[in-house]
Design a protein around this motif. Structure first.
Motif, short mmCIF file in Angstrom:
data_model
loop_
_atom_site.label_atom_id
_atom_site.label_comp_id
_atom_site.label_asym_id
_atom_site.label_seq_id
_atom_site.Cartn_x
_atom_site.Cartn_y
_atom_site.Cartn_z
N VAL A 225 -26.40 0.97 11.07
CA VAL A 225 -25.24 1.81 10.78
C VAL A 225 -24.39 2.09 12.01
CG1 VAL A 225 -24.50 4.07 9.91
CG2 VAL A 225 -26.40 2.86 8.81
N MET A 226 -25.03 2.40 13.12
CA MET A 226 -24.28 2.80 14.31
C MET A 226 -23.61 1.63 15.04
SD MET A 226 -27.03 5.67 15.59
CE MET A 226 -26.12 6.25 17.02
N ARG A 227 -23.80 0.43 14.52
CA ARG A 227 -23.13 -0.74 15.10
C ARG A 227 -21.80 -1.04 14.41
NH1 ARG A 227 -26.83 -3.69 18.25
NH2 ARG A 227 -28.46 -2.22 18.89
N TYR A 228 -21.48 -0.34 13.32
CA TYR A 228 -20.23 -0.60 12.61
C TYR A 228 -19.10 0.23 13.21
CZ TYR A 228 -23.13 -2.91 9.12
OH TYR A 228 -24.00 -3.75 8.51
N GLU A 229 -17.94 -0.37 13.23
CA GLU A 229 -16.76 0.29 13.79
C GLU A 229 -16.44 1.56 12.99
OE1 GLU A 229 -12.12 -0.83 14.99
OE2 GLU A 229 -13.40 -2.27 13.94
N ASN A 230 -16.23 2.66 13.71
CA ASN A 230 -15.87 3.95 13.12
C ASN A 230 -16.88 4.41 12.06
OD1 ASN A 230 -13.41 4.00 14.63
ND2 ASN A 230 -12.47 2.66 13.10
N TYR A 231 -18.16 4.15 12.31
CA TYR A 231 -19.18 4.49 11.33
C TYR A 231 -19.22 5.98 11.01
CZ TYR A 231 -22.17 6.27 15.09
OH TYR A 231 -22.69 6.99 16.14
N GLN A 232 -18.87 6.83 11.98
CA GLN A 232 -18.93 8.27 11.76
C GLN A 232 -17.85 8.77 10.81
OE1 GLN A 232 -18.93 9.31 15.98
NE2 GLN A 232 -20.98 10.20 15.75
N ASP A 233 -16.84 7.94 10.57
CA ASP A 233 -15.75 8.32 9.66
C ASP A 233 -15.95 7.78 8.25
OD1 ASP A 233 -14.43 9.56 11.81
OD2 ASP A 233 -13.47 7.67 12.39
N LYS A 234 -17.07 7.11 8.01
CA LYS A 234 -17.28 6.45 6.72
C LYS A 234 -18.47 7.05 5.98
CE LYS A 234 -15.50 2.11 8.63
NZ LYS A 234 -15.80 0.72 9.02
N ASN A 235 -18.37 7.06 4.65
CA ASN A 235 -19.52 7.45 3.84
C ASN A 235 -20.57 6.34 3.89
OD1 ASN A 235 -18.75 9.99 2.87
ND2 ASN A 235 -17.51 9.09 1.24
N VAL A 236 -21.81 6.75 4.06
CA VAL A 236 -22.92 5.80 4.12
C VAL A 236 -23.78 6.01 2.87
CG1 VAL A 236 -24.88 4.96 5.46
CG2 VAL A 236 -22.87 5.91 6.63
N ASN A 237 -24.00 4.93 2.14
CA ASN A 237 -24.70 5.00 0.86
C ASN A 237 -25.97 4.16 0.90
OD1 ASN A 237 -22.40 6.34 -0.79
ND2 ASN A 237 -21.40 4.60 0.20
N PHE A 238 -26.98 4.61 0.16
CA PHE A 238 -28.28 3.94 0.20
C PHE A 238 -28.79 3.61 -1.19
CE2 PHE A 238 -28.10 5.95 4.29
CZ PHE A 238 -28.80 5.10 5.14
N VAL A 239 -29.43 2.46 -1.27
CA VAL A 239 -30.16 2.03 -2.46
C VAL A 239 -31.57 1.66 -2.02
CG1 VAL A 239 -30.40 0.16 -4.14
CG2 VAL A 239 -28.17 1.21 -3.78
N GLY A 240 -32.55 1.99 -2.84
CA GLY A 240 -33.92 1.56 -2.56
C GLY A 240 -34.92 2.69 -2.67
N SER A 241 -36.14 2.34 -3.00
CA SER A 241 -37.18 3.35 -3.24
C SER A 241 -37.54 4.12 -1.98
CB SER A 241 -38.43 2.67 -3.82
OG SER A 241 -38.91 1.67 -2.93
N ILE A 242 -37.54 3.47 -0.82
CA ILE A 242 -37.89 4.15 0.42
C ILE A 242 -36.86 5.23 0.73
CG2 ILE A 242 -38.32 3.89 2.89
CD1 ILE A 242 -40.51 2.74 1.09
N ALA A 243 -35.58 4.89 0.57
CA ALA A 243 -34.53 5.88 0.80
C ALA A 243 -34.60 7.00 -0.24
CB ALA A 243 -33.16 5.19 0.73
N PHE A 244 -34.80 6.63 -1.50
CA PHE A 244 -34.75 7.59 -2.60
C PHE A 244 -35.89 8.62 -2.51
CE2 PHE A 244 -35.67 8.88 -7.02
CZ PHE A 244 -34.42 9.35 -7.40
N TYR A 245 -37.11 8.15 -2.30
CA TYR A 245 -38.25 9.06 -2.32
C TYR A 245 -38.46 9.78 -0.99
CZ TYR A 245 -39.43 7.30 -6.91
OH TYR A 245 -39.39 6.99 -8.25
#
Length: 280
Positions: A225-245
């Motif tokens: 995530v922190m390698r993307y340009e202007n990452y702090q200004d963007k919504n970050v979304n997650f899919v997957g059981s590890i993230a969810f639980y």
């Protein structure tokens, strides 16, 4: 009728959108062209659920782990065509599934934290930038196999708290020989390692287990995530059981890095169904 599939290394969720608008669903094993031959995939696709739909399906949208290269996409397409002999088969990678399911037509950073991990910067229509995803041996930071690998390393080297080790021995009766056999000799070692995440999540009130998960998420944020340009200004979304639980730990780690975490869902299939319904 339209058939939609979201496939990870462990399982595949299927949705059927019928001509009258009714939706049905079922689940099969996972498919990954990096770890399975075309013959293996064809064998796995020969299930009663799919065979019963053979004469009715007109379009297939398959989103899968490992479906990044042209060769892998073609291998999956040909495997699907062995069941559904139609031309309208569209194969894309699971990262696009994550983006379409969580962002729809809005821009954002889409991430996967399941058995493995992945991420991409999405402009609302396409993935405009992504980080390398070299698999469980060389990457998959934050994913289940990554967390499980560190857990098993600590077990082997006796670097976990005595009470956790005692619980592991009681539940799994583990030994170094069994671990090596599953990791080096048996198929799908990534699934095996990820399988210990249920235990780790259930014991996350223990600082050791909490930090295993937190540190894996920290590594994911740093490498992805922190390698993307202007990452702090963007919504970050997650899919997957590890993230969810483990969403509480994920949001804490995100807040520590000033990352705006928006949606966290277990699987993308519902979002994908809505996305494709809108296109009918």
């Amino acid at each position: 009728m339209i058939l939609i599939a979201d496939s990870g290394s462990s399982k595949t969720d299927w949705r059927v959108i019928r001509n009258d608008g009714n939706i049905s669903q079922f689940r099969t094993i996972g498919f990954n062209p990096y770890y399975q031959t075309q013959e293996d995939m064809i064998s796995g696709l020969n299930t009663p659920y799919l065979l019963e739909l053979k004469a009715e399906i007109r379009e297939v949208y398959f989103y899968g782990a490992g479906c990044t290269s042209t060769a892998n996409k073609e291998a999956v397409k040909q495997a699907i065509q062995s069941i559904f002999p139609i031309d309208a088969i569209y194969v894309d990678h699971d990262l696009m599934a994550s983006a379409r399911a969580t962002c729809g037509h809005q821009a954002g950073i889409a991430c996967i934290l399941g058995t493995g991990s992945n991420s991409g910067d999405y402009d609302g229509e396409r993935i405009i930038s992504s980080r390398p995803s070299p698999g469980y041996l060389l990457g998959d930071e934050g994913g289940g196999a990554y967390i499980g690998k560190h857990f098993l390393q600590d077990f082997i080297y006796d670097d976990m708290p005595p009470e956790i080790r005692t619980a592991v021995l009681r539940i799994y009766n583990l030994s170094i020989f069994e671990i090596q056999d599953n990791v080096y000799k048996k198929p799908f070692p990534n699934r095996y390692m990820a399988g210990f995440c249920q235990f780790i999540s259930q014991h996350k009130s223990d600082p050791y287990c909490y930090n295993l998960i937190y540190n894996a998420f920290r590594d994911f944020f740093h490498r992805h995530v922190m390698r993307y340009e202007n990452y702090q200004d963007k919504n970050v979304n997650f899919v997957g059981s590890i993230a969810f639980y483990n969403n509480d730990i994920l949001r804490k780690a995100g807040a520590d890095f000033n990352i705006q975490i928006n949606t966290i869902i277990e699987t993308p299939i519902a979002g994908l169904t809505l996305y494709h319904q809108q296109k009918i």
